[in-house]
Write a protein that holds these residues in place. Structure first.
Motif, PDB file in Angstrom:
ATOM      1  N   MET A   4       0.810  -1.204   0.000  1.00 49.60           N
ATOM      2  CA  MET A   4       0.000   0.000   0.000  1.00 49.60           C
ATOM      3  C   MET A   4       0.856   1.273   0.000  1.00 49.60           C
ATOM      4  O   MET A   4       0.345   2.377   0.097  1.00 49.60           O
ATOM      5  N   GLN A   5       2.165   1.073  -0.079  1.00 46.36           N
ATOM      6  CA  GLN A   5       3.057   2.228  -0.030  1.00 46.36           C
ATOM      7  C   GLN A   5       2.764   3.229  -1.141  1.00 46.36           C
ATOM      8  O   GLN A   5       2.872   4.435  -0.949  1.00 46.36           O
ATOM      9  N   TRP A   6       2.393   2.727  -2.310  1.00 46.52           N
ATOM     10  CA  TRP A   6       2.223   3.612  -3.461  1.00 46.52           C
ATOM     11  C   TRP A   6       0.956   4.455  -3.360  1.00 46.52           C
ATOM     12  O   TRP A   6       0.906   5.578  -3.858  1.00 46.52           O
ATOM     13  N   PHE A   7      -0.071   3.937  -2.699  1.00 42.91           N
ATOM     14  CA  PHE A   7      -1.371   4.611  -2.680  1.00 42.91           C
ATOM     15  C   PHE A   7      -1.626   5.388  -1.392  1.00 42.91           C
ATOM     16  O   PHE A   7      -2.709   5.925  -1.209  1.00 42.91           O
ATOM     17  N   GLY A   8      -0.658   5.464  -0.509  1.00 39.76           N
ATOM     18  CA  GLY A   8      -0.887   6.125   0.771  1.00 39.76           C
ATOM     19  C   GLY A   8      -0.375   7.545   0.873  1.00 39.76           C
ATOM     20  O   GLY A   8      -0.344   8.116   1.964  1.00 39.76           O
ATOM     21  N   HIS A   9      -0.007   8.159  -0.250  1.00 42.64           N
ATOM     22  CA  HIS A   9       0.619   9.486  -0.213  1.00 42.64           C
ATOM     23  C   HIS A   9      -0.408  10.604  -0.408  1.00 42.64           C
ATOM     24  O   HIS A   9      -0.291  11.432  -1.315  1.00 42.64           O
ATOM     25  N   PHE A  10      -1.397  10.637   0.475  1.00 46.65           N
ATOM     26  CA  PHE A  10      -2.401  11.697   0.391  1.00 46.65           C
ATOM     27  C   PHE A  10      -1.890  12.966   1.061  1.00 46.65           C
ATOM     28  O   PHE A  10      -1.067  12.919   1.980  1.00 46.65           O
ATOM     29  N   ALA A  11      -2.392  14.093   0.587  1.00 48.57           N
ATOM     30  CA  ALA A  11      -1.934  15.389   1.080  1.00 48.57           C
ATOM     31  C   ALA A  11      -2.290  15.572   2.550  1.00 48.57           C
ATOM     32  O   ALA A  11      -3.350  15.139   3.012  1.00 48.57           O
ATOM     33  N   VAL A  12      -1.385  16.210   3.279  1.00 50.90           N
ATOM     34  CA  VAL A  12      -1.669  16.602   4.653  1.00 50.90           C
ATOM     35  C   VAL A  12      -2.159  18.048   4.638  1.00 50.90           C
ATOM     36  O   VAL A  12      -2.237  18.688   3.589  1.00 50.90           O
ATOM     37  N   THR A  13      -2.490  18.561   5.795  1.00 47.76           N
ATOM     38  CA  THR A  13      -2.985  19.935   5.891  1.00 47.76           C
ATOM     39  C   THR A  13      -2.009  20.918   5.252  1.00 47.76           C
ATOM     40  O   THR A  13      -0.800  20.838   5.470  1.00 47.76           O
ATOM     41  N   ARG A  14      -2.537  21.818   4.437  1.00 46.26           N
ATOM     42  CA  ARG A  14      -1.802  22.880   3.746  1.00 46.26           C
ATOM     43  C   ARG A  14      -1.045  22.391   2.508  1.00 46.26           C
ATOM     44  O   ARG A  14      -0.455  23.207   1.799  1.00 46.26           O
ATOM     45  N   GLU A  15      -1.031  21.106   2.248  1.00 47.56           N
ATOM     46  CA  GLU A  15      -0.465  20.634   0.983  1.00 47.56           C
ATOM     47  C   GLU A  15      -1.517  20.776  -0.110  1.00 47.56           C
ATOM     48  O   GLU A  15      -2.718  20.591   0.132  1.00 47.56           O
ATOM     49  N   SER A  16      -1.064  21.073  -1.320  1.00 41.02           N
ATOM     50  CA  SER A  16      -1.999  21.400  -2.395  1.00 41.02           C
ATOM     51  C   SER A  16      -2.326  20.224  -3.306  1.00 41.02           C
ATOM     52  O   SER A  16      -3.207  20.335  -4.158  1.00 41.02           O
ATOM     53  N   THR A  17      -1.632  19.109  -3.139  1.00 36.88           N
ATOM     54  CA  THR A  17      -1.892  17.979  -4.033  1.00 36.88           C
ATOM     55  C   THR A  17      -1.465  16.669  -3.390  1.00 36.88           C
ATOM     56  O   THR A  17      -0.625  16.646  -2.484  1.00 36.88           O
ATOM     57  N   HIS A  18      -2.082  15.594  -3.861  1.00 36.89           N
ATOM     58  CA  HIS A  18      -1.652  14.257  -3.462  1.00 36.89           C
ATOM     59  C   HIS A  18      -0.459  13.855  -4.325  1.00 36.89           C
ATOM     60  O   HIS A  18      -0.137  14.513  -5.315  1.00 36.89           O
ATOM     61  N   ARG A  19       0.175  12.744  -3.955  1.00 36.26           N
ATOM     62  CA  ARG A  19       1.338  12.297  -4.709  1.00 36.26           C
ATOM     63  C   ARG A  19       1.220  10.810  -5.054  1.00 36.26           C
ATOM     64  O   ARG A  19       0.486  10.066  -4.431  1.00 36.26           O
ATOM     65  N   LYS A  20       1.954  10.432  -6.090  1.00 33.93           N
ATOM     66  CA  LYS A  20       2.106   9.037  -6.501  1.00 33.93           C
ATOM     67  C   LYS A  20       0.746   8.372  -6.727  1.00 33.93           C
ATOM     68  O   LYS A  20      -0.138   8.930  -7.359  1.00 33.93           O
ATOM     69  N   GLY A  21       0.570   7.153  -6.199  1.00 35.11           N
ATOM     70  CA  GLY A  21      -0.668   6.426  -6.443  1.00 35.11           C
ATOM     71  C   GLY A  21      -1.881   7.072  -5.818  1.00 35.11           C
ATOM     72  O   GLY A  21      -3.009   6.907  -6.308  1.00 35.11           O
TER      73      GLY A  21
END
Length: 222
Positions: free
Chosen positions: A1-18
């Motif tokens: 699940m490493q690839w799909f767990g890179h959701f944005a945290v507070t104040r970040e403008s975008t998600h990353r990777k999967g």
């Protein structure tokens, strides 16, 4: 699940990777796949809410969601969103051995034309010097000499190389005429003389390098 767990945290403008691929696909196709998103809280999040508060996606149960997409949303796995997230190859670093094994399986067990086309395109599009640096180091002495012998059958020296205009020209001149009776030690030593001549000369004249000089004499005798 490493690839799909890179959701944005507070104040970040975008998600990353999967995570970016998963969220983009879910938004575009929300009418038919939003219900397949599994949330950790007591209730799910609506598209309108997470569109303005990206960090809410961190409440997503990634494992359950991916399992749902595997079973109920098969077109995600061939989508442009997912393809764009993996095209830089970074996903391979998660488990290189696994991906290598899977690719070899496609090549030799499944005889996949797509897999072989990838290899052919890589070899045809890559620079020869770069391919040599990355591939030849994996060959043992017998296979390396076999490669050089095969290369000798294909080389047609240019006029510049016949005049030894560049240091690398010795290979184009030597291999076509002597590829069938020259040893790998001869080639390595000749390359050392041409490419590292100054260092070799210093070694030969360094009185402290008795052991190395003795080895050099033995090599020259052979």
């Amino acid at each position: 699940m490493q690839w799909f767990g890179h959701f944005a945290v507070t104040r970040e403008s975008t998600h990353r990777k999967g995570a970016k691929a998963l969220s983009q696909f879910a938004f575009v196709n929300r009418d038919r796949c939003w219900e397949e998103l599994e949330w950790k809280g007591k209730h799910g999040q609506s598209p309108a809410v997470v569109a303005t508060k990206l960090h809410y996606f961190r409440d997503l149960d990634v494992l359950e969601t991916v399992e749902n997409f595997l079973e109920y949303v098969p077109d995600f796995w061939s989508s442009d969103e997912l393809a764009n997230s993996i095209k830089d190859g970074e996903i391979l670093q998660i488990d290189e051995e696994y991906f290598v094994d899977q690719f070899l399986y496609l090549m030799y067990e499944e005889n996949s034309k797509d897999a072989w086309h990838v290899v052919e395109d890589f070899l045809m599009d890559g620079q020869f010097s770069s391919l040599c640096q990355h591939l030849l180091i994996h060959l043992d002495e017998e296979r390396l000499l076999g490669f050089l012998n095969s290369l000798g059958k294909l080389i047609n020296p240019t006029m510049q190389c016949k005049e030894l205009t560049f240091p690398c020209c010795w290979l184009e001149v030597l291999l076509p005429g002597h590829y069938d009776h020259i040893s790998l030690d001869d080639l390595v030593f000749l390359n050392c003389v041409i490419a590292k001549g100054r260092q070799l000369w210093r070694l030969m004249n360094d009185e402290e390098q008795h052991e190395e000089w003795g080895q050099m004499e033995e090599l020259l005798k052979d």
